[in-house]
Design a protein around this motif. Sequence first.
Motif, short mmCIF file in Angstrom:
data_model
loop_
_atom_site.label_atom_id
_atom_site.label_comp_id
_atom_site.label_asym_id
_atom_site.label_seq_id
_atom_site.Cartn_x
_atom_site.Cartn_y
_atom_site.Cartn_z
N LEU A 1 23.44 -1.11 9.68
CA LEU A 1 23.13 -2.48 10.09
C LEU A 1 23.64 -2.78 11.49
O LEU A 1 22.89 -3.31 12.33
N ALA B 1 18.82 -3.95 -0.10
CA ALA B 1 18.83 -5.41 0.03
C ALA B 1 20.15 -6.00 -0.46
O ALA B 1 20.68 -6.95 0.12
N TYR C 1 18.17 -14.59 3.56
CA TYR C 1 17.85 -13.83 2.35
C TYR C 1 18.72 -14.32 1.21
O TYR C 1 19.95 -14.32 1.31
N THR D 1 20.99 -2.95 14.31
CA THR D 1 20.77 -4.26 14.94
C THR D 1 20.91 -4.18 16.45
O THR D 1 20.06 -4.68 17.20
N LYS E 1 11.71 -3.53 8.10
CA LYS E 1 10.69 -3.62 7.06
C LYS E 1 9.28 -3.54 7.64
O LYS E 1 8.41 -2.85 7.11
N GLY F 1 16.66 -6.66 10.06
CA GLY F 1 16.18 -6.43 8.70
C GLY F 1 14.67 -6.54 8.59
O GLY F 1 14.00 -5.71 7.97
N ASN G 1 25.04 -4.03 1.48
CA ASN G 1 23.78 -3.31 1.69
C ASN G 1 23.89 -2.01 2.47
O ASN G 1 22.94 -1.25 2.51
#
Length: 326
Positions: free
Chosen positions: A122, A90, A53, A126, A269, A265, A63
């Motif tokens: 995150l 983001a 990204y 994750t 989404k 991520g 983020n």
Amino acid sequence: MKAIVCKAWGLPDTLAVEELPDPVAAPGHVVLDVQAAGVNFPDVLIIQGKYQYKPELPFTPGNEVAGVVRAVGDGVTAFKPGDKVIAFSAHGAFAQQLAVPVQALMPMPPGMDFDTAAAITLTYGTSHHAVVDRAALKAGETMLVLGAAGGVGLAAIEIGKALGARVIAAASTDEKLAVCKEHGADELINYGTQDLREAIKALTGGKGPDVVYDPVGGDYAEAAFRSIAWRGRYLVVGFANGEIPKLPLNLALLKGASLVGVFWGEYAKREPKANLAGMMQLLGWMAEGKIRPHISARYALAETPQALNDMAARKVTGKVVIQPQR
């Protein structure tokens, strides 16, 4: 407001604190006073232009956010000024204020502090996606966690134990392994002083781990994959080592094993409902005391470059957070 600004791709010391206009709450958006922002290894890569990204320059990195709603835009009814919330953006978190779409918010559980709230999105997202969704780790199975003292590594240990698995933690120092033990690891491997394959063989009776969780890459990846159990699942989480390993694919054939990619991520989404369900399970485990983020350091906004340098130098155990209001 004050914010960290990245004007050109480079190392953390190129970042600067600048005065920027306060954000405005557009329709469907919320402006937060950021109380804590989690620091993650991808932040080190993003400011160098080395991550998948790439924001447009200039930008504010970061983020993971916990804060207080300052203002809401038209159409926002689920939140109001004064609400304590968790958000994932983001970028833009290393700042005193942040505007995010309302879909990026969730309420902070009662009694949770801001630093803890900024440390779960995150890393735990994750690891939950990796261990629960992608690997389908089961009670009684064995999981090897490489780089186990980092944020995602400790999260993986705790999630593995919450599922009833046996967890082997591998890290580079005894000090890091002591933290892993505190967070539930059953067995420890110091791959700075021990031969990784021999240690895995000894701890698994030659069977190997059912799941390998690898956020590191580099030299230890092939040794771990060669040690995996029949029908094992090798989780490709990241490359904190800086080197993307080239694994001989015949190993997957010989072990009937799977190489499984983990990109939280994109998952969040593409599959927001599944991601939200995972976050709710994590918050439930937290309420039960099964998971507890380890926050090893806190930095003021101006100290953000130092936080990122410490992350890059692998001086961090668990999570570190930025407190932008300091």
